[in-house]
Design a protein around this motif. Structure first.
Motif, short mmCIF file in Angstrom:
data_model
loop_
_atom_site.label_atom_id
_atom_site.label_comp_id
_atom_site.label_asym_id
_atom_site.label_seq_id
_atom_site.Cartn_x
_atom_site.Cartn_y
_atom_site.Cartn_z
N LEU A 310 0.81 -1.47 0.09
CA LEU A 310 0.12 0.17 -0.16
C LEU A 310 0.70 1.09 -0.64
O LEU A 310 0.77 2.19 -0.98
CB LEU A 310 -0.69 0.04 1.07
CG LEU A 310 -1.45 1.13 1.21
CD1 LEU A 310 -2.86 1.12 0.21
CD2 LEU A 310 -2.10 0.61 3.03
N ARG A 311 1.90 0.97 0.64
CA ARG A 311 2.25 2.40 1.19
C ARG A 311 4.09 2.64 -0.02
O ARG A 311 4.40 3.22 0.05
CB ARG A 311 2.74 3.19 2.19
CG ARG A 311 3.77 2.02 2.74
CD ARG A 311 3.96 2.60 4.42
NE ARG A 311 6.08 1.33 4.77
CZ ARG A 311 6.20 2.30 6.02
NH1 ARG A 311 5.84 2.85 7.09
NH2 ARG A 311 7.43 1.09 6.49
N GLY A 326 -0.69 3.26 -4.53
CA GLY A 326 -0.66 2.73 -3.71
C GLY A 326 -2.35 1.65 -3.31
O GLY A 326 -2.73 0.38 -2.88
N LEU A 327 -3.42 2.12 -3.03
CA LEU A 327 -4.31 1.20 -2.91
C LEU A 327 -4.74 0.46 -3.66
O LEU A 327 -5.61 -0.71 -3.77
CB LEU A 327 -5.57 2.41 -3.16
CG LEU A 327 -7.21 2.52 -2.17
CD1 LEU A 327 -7.00 1.94 -1.37
CD2 LEU A 327 -7.74 3.34 -2.78
N ILE A 328 -4.53 1.23 -5.41
CA ILE A 328 -4.71 -0.20 -6.26
C ILE A 328 -4.10 -1.12 -5.56
O ILE A 328 -4.74 -2.50 -6.29
CB ILE A 328 -4.93 0.48 -8.11
CG1 ILE A 328 -5.76 1.91 -8.28
CG2 ILE A 328 -4.70 -0.63 -8.97
CD1 ILE A 328 -5.33 2.58 -9.45
N PHE A 375 10.10 -4.91 6.12
CA PHE A 375 10.71 -3.59 5.27
C PHE A 375 9.17 -2.15 5.75
O PHE A 375 9.20 -1.57 5.98
CB PHE A 375 10.79 -2.99 3.69
CG PHE A 375 12.19 -3.28 3.59
CD1 PHE A 375 13.17 -4.42 3.56
CD2 PHE A 375 13.56 -1.69 3.58
CE1 PHE A 375 14.49 -4.28 3.23
CE2 PHE A 375 14.69 -2.19 3.89
CZ PHE A 375 15.39 -3.73 3.45
N GLY A 376 7.40 -3.37 5.75
CA GLY A 376 6.56 -2.51 5.77
C GLY A 376 6.81 -1.89 7.77
O GLY A 376 5.93 -1.25 7.66
N LYS A 377 7.51 -2.43 8.02
CA LYS A 377 7.80 -1.90 9.39
C LYS A 377 8.51 -0.89 10.24
O LYS A 377 8.73 0.36 10.74
CB LYS A 377 8.34 -2.97 10.59
CG LYS A 377 7.80 -2.83 11.73
CD LYS A 377 7.73 -3.90 13.47
CE LYS A 377 7.52 -3.18 14.62
NZ LYS A 377 7.36 -4.59 15.45
N LEU A 378 9.64 -0.71 8.75
CA LEU A 378 11.32 0.17 9.06
C LEU A 378 10.16 1.45 8.53
O LEU A 378 9.50 1.69 8.13
CB LEU A 378 11.97 -0.66 8.12
CG LEU A 378 12.72 -1.60 9.00
CD1 LEU A 378 13.58 -1.42 7.98
CD2 LEU A 378 13.33 -1.20 10.17
N PRO A 379 11.10 2.35 9.08
CA PRO A 379 9.90 4.10 8.77
C PRO A 379 10.27 4.02 7.23
O PRO A 379 11.70 3.43 7.15
CB PRO A 379 11.28 4.59 9.18
CG PRO A 379 11.89 4.16 10.33
CD PRO A 379 11.60 2.54 10.27
N PRO A 380 9.38 4.27 6.60
CA PRO A 380 9.38 4.85 4.88
C PRO A 380 10.46 6.04 4.94
O PRO A 380 9.92 6.52 3.96
CB PRO A 380 7.93 4.50 4.02
CG PRO A 380 7.27 5.75 5.33
CD PRO A 380 7.89 5.10 7.25
N THR A 381 11.27 5.20 4.85
CA THR A 381 12.29 7.00 4.22
C THR A 381 13.99 6.57 3.50
O THR A 381 14.08 5.41 4.05
CB THR A 381 13.17 7.81 5.18
OG1 THR A 381 13.29 7.02 6.16
CG2 THR A 381 11.88 8.64 6.02
N GLY A 382 14.38 7.75 2.88
CA GLY A 382 15.12 7.23 2.06
C GLY A 382 16.02 5.91 1.52
O GLY A 382 14.88 5.39 0.61
N PRO A 383 16.57 4.93 1.16
CA PRO A 383 16.20 3.68 1.06
C PRO A 383 15.14 2.99 1.27
O PRO A 383 14.89 1.85 0.05
CB PRO A 383 17.34 2.80 0.92
CG PRO A 383 18.23 4.27 2.22
CD PRO A 383 18.03 5.04 2.20
#
Lengths: 416, 292
Positions: A310-311, A326-328, A375-383
């Motif tokens: 999604l994100r 993301g929604l699709i 990666f769903g739990k890690l902050p979605p920043t940078g790499p």
């Protein structure tokens, strides 16, 4: 109605009225299971046991839980955890059980995919199983919110917000689901109803249907072999147990399941008593606060992969916003497993390791799901954001490519 | 054997996933910080090796401290009710009966010398700022005088039995002016509205903090809140290592009161399940020997 003779014993009295003998034969002693199975086939029984544990512990929790935003948090963390005798035990069984049941569901599901148990003839088993997965997801999500902890509140906020992305009706739909403009008491009360009544009822129905759907096509086996169950059953009943390819559900199949269950419960109770924190986000021991957003919002581990799909789409492509993409993708990810039987166009029912192309596809998919989960739990920043995007895209590509891969595989195998 | 191979594959996949979403994600979201420092090395305005004189300390305390502070155990009761004290000072000045027991000597001496610096609250009470910390600095006292005060405070400290009694006493003296503990039916001694105005926000109830923050976090946080929560209004309280352990033990007694029962029961359940698993295995072997 036939005339009833006086019964010689209590057993006979019941047998005359309820057909116990026949029932036991149909359900247990003459319900045939292939002999060629490994412990992965015990997952169904583990899930049944887990579901029972969840229902029983849930009923005990229900006796003290208060579905009211002012009382919910303390009713769980103080009344149940500290005042009620063994309340902590029921809470931990319920919370850890809710997490572990998803682990077993995933193992069950990927076993089905690995051995091709969703294929021709067994589509209804697969579909009813996926339906159960969706119901369990709804059940898990609605229950997660009930203790009114900080993360459960915000997870509920984010997840209900997803529906806002649906064109035209989105905004109204979110308000309708929440029963208010934000996540509030009305939301808690209705999620309580869903969690303890409506969804469990639907789950019970779906479980019965899932079991029923197994009866005609029968359970698959380790080699994906087709054989005549009636013929093999006759062999077994005639006493040629060693050459028959089938065993009865009771006592043979279940004896193995109990053994697997024993070791599984050892693992389960270890978690319940000594490592329950893995299933309980510490942030949920802070009471929900609608004015204070946690630094990172993430769902429970079993939703992380679809949350990341999604994100993962964080930028616009061809004029479509990242949020819509993301929604699709999220909708696609949650529906695509349902049509597995039609995506896999190879007629071959074999374990993945015996299929020339599918084996790569299977392990790639598992690896991709693991990347998405982590990666769903890690902050979605940078790499991290790019890895998330890459893994989300890979997920879509894998499923879009599946029909072509399996078609090519069918040709290759057929050409041999 | 094949089934062991399957089990090993599943365990490896589950293990890798678990590592990613638990210990690894935790380490990313909560980076390690400097370990707790109970010597309070940064506070060095007062030479704390000087031996204090209790008699002189008594005179100094009676002349300088008891106008605001109660020292119940030394016969100096509070001069006004909590609500009035909070209205006058912003917060209820602590009763100093326990001060000699729970605060580190080095911290206490440097606190008297300059409270704001010792508490790491320079961001809230900057030099020449609009607000002044309610307690003035006693930097005009000589180090010897300060050590006399410390020696006196240590001498009046009541004897508290180790264990539960000490844990509770320490918690209430160290944290109880601002923080409530609802699950122990304990309310902060400073009235709710006053403490909110004084601190800028209501200090959280600590009933579940042993679970929501965990022992590891509390250990660093209590020692120096700024390390984990930059800019927080919570002061560095200056507890000695022992006092801090008592506070954490009390938080566990209240927030996780069934821990001992859980661990004892857990062992029995595990033994029972293990026996069940062994018996189930033997039964399975017997049954399957007929079909193989």
């Amino acid at each position: 109605m036939a005339e009833f003779k006086p019964a010689g014993s209590m057993y006979e009295w019941f047998d005359q009225r309820l057909g116990i003998d026949k029932f036991v034969k149909v359900m247990m002693t003459e319900y045939w299971i292939p002999k060629n199975i490994n412990f992965l086939w015990a997952m169904g029984v583990l899930l049944t046991v887990m579901f029972t544990l969840l229902v029983v512990s849930g009923i005990f929790l229900l006796m003290y839980y208060k579905p009211d935003i002012n009382m919910a948090f303390d009713s769980v963390n103080y009344t149940i955890m500290q005042e009620v005798a063994y309340g902590w035990l029921f809470r931990h069984i319920h919370a850890v059980g809710a997490s572990v049941v998803f682990l077993i569901i995933y193992i069950h599901m990927f076993t089905g995919i690995y051995y091709g148990s969703y294929k021709k003839g067994r589509e209804m088993i697969w579909i009813s199983g996926m339906l159960l997965f969706m119901l369990f997801s709804a059940e898990g999500f609605s229950g997660y919110m009930l203790p009114w902890g900080q993360m459960s509140y915000w997870a509920a906020y984010v997840i209900t917000e997803i529906f806002g992305g649906i064109p035209l009706i989105g905004g109204d739909l979110v308000v309708w689901i929440r029963g208010n403009f934000y996540v509030a008491d009305a939301t808690l009360t209705r999620f309580f109803m869903l969690h303890v009544l409506l969804i469990p009822l639907a789950i019970l129905g779906a479980i019965v249907f899932h079991f029923y759907s197994l009866r005609f096509p029968h359970v698959n086996n380790e080699a994906g072999e087709f054989f005549d169950f009636d013929e093999e059953a006759e062999k077994y009943l005639a006493g040629d147990k060693k050459n028959s390819k089938v065993v009865p559900f009771w006592p043979v199949f279940l004896s193995k399941d109990f053994f697997v269950l024993g070791f599984f419960l050892l693992f389960f109770f270890y978690l319940v008593f000594f490592h329950y924190s893995f299933a309980m986000d510490p942030i949920n021991f802070d009471k929900a606060d609608g004015l204070k957003t946690p630094a990172h919002i993430y769902p429970e581990w079993y939703f992380l992969w679809s949350y990341e799909v999604l994100r993962g789409w964080f930028f616009e492509i061809a004029g479509i916003s990242g949020k819509s993409l993301g929604l699709i993708a999220f909708g696609f990810a949650n529906a695509i497993f349902l049509v597995m039987p039609w995506l896999d166009r190879s007629p071959m029912v074999k374990p993945a390791n015996q299929r020339p192309y599918f084996k790569y596809w299977f392990w790639l998919m598992i690896a991709d799901l693991m990347v998405l989960t982590e990666f769903g739990k890690l902050p979605p920043t940078g790499p991290n954001a790019w890895v998330g995007f890459g893994a989300s895209l890979t997920f879509l590509v894998l499923f879009i490519a599946l029909p072509f891969i399996t078609k090519a595989e069918a040709k290759k195998v057929g050409g041999k | 054997m094949k089934e062991f191979k399957i089990l090993a594959v599943i365990m490896a996949l589950v293990g890798i996933t678990y590592y990613g979403i638990e210990p690894y994600a935790h380490s990313v979201m909560h980076p390690e910080v400097a370990p707790a420092d109970f010597t309070f090395k940064d506070a060095k305005n007062v030479d704390t090796t000087l031996a204090g004189n209790v008699e002189n300390g008594k005179t100094l305390v009676e002349a300088n401290c008891i106008a605001c502070h109660a020292i119940e155990k030394a016969g100096h009761p509070a001069i006004m009710p909590n609500a009035d004290a909070a209205a006058s000072y912003g917060v209820v000045p602590p009763d100093l009966s326990q001060a000699g027991r729970i605060y580190d000597k080095n911290y206490l001496a440097n606190f008297i010398f300059d409270p704001v610096t010792a508490m790491h609250l320079e961001h809230k009470y900057p030099v020449g700022g609009a607000k002044a910390f309610p307690m003035p600095s006693y930097n005009w006292m000589t180090p010897q005088e300060i050590m006399d005060v410390v020696a006196y405070l240590q001498s009046v400290t009541p004897k508290v039995a180790e264990g539960k009694e000490a844990n509770k006493a320490t918690f209430e003296a160290a944290c109880g002016r601002c923080h409530s503990m609802a699950y122990a039916k304990f309310d902060a001694t400073t009235p709710k509205d006053a403490i909110k105005t004084y601190m800028g926000a209501t200090p959280p109830d600590l009933s579940q903090y042993i679970k929501s923050r965990g022992e590891h976090y509390l250990h660093s946080f209590i020692n120096d809140p700024q390390v984990l929560l930059k800019g927080t209004s919570m002061p560095r309280v200056g507890l000695s290592e022992k006092a801090q352990e008592e506070v954490i033990a009390y938080m566990e007694e209240i927030g996780d009161s069934k821990k001992a029962e859980r661990e004892a029961t857990g062992l029995y359940v595990m033994i029972y399940t293990f026996i069940f698993a062994i018996l189930a295995y033997l039964w399975k072997r017997k049954i399957w020997s007929e079909v193989h």
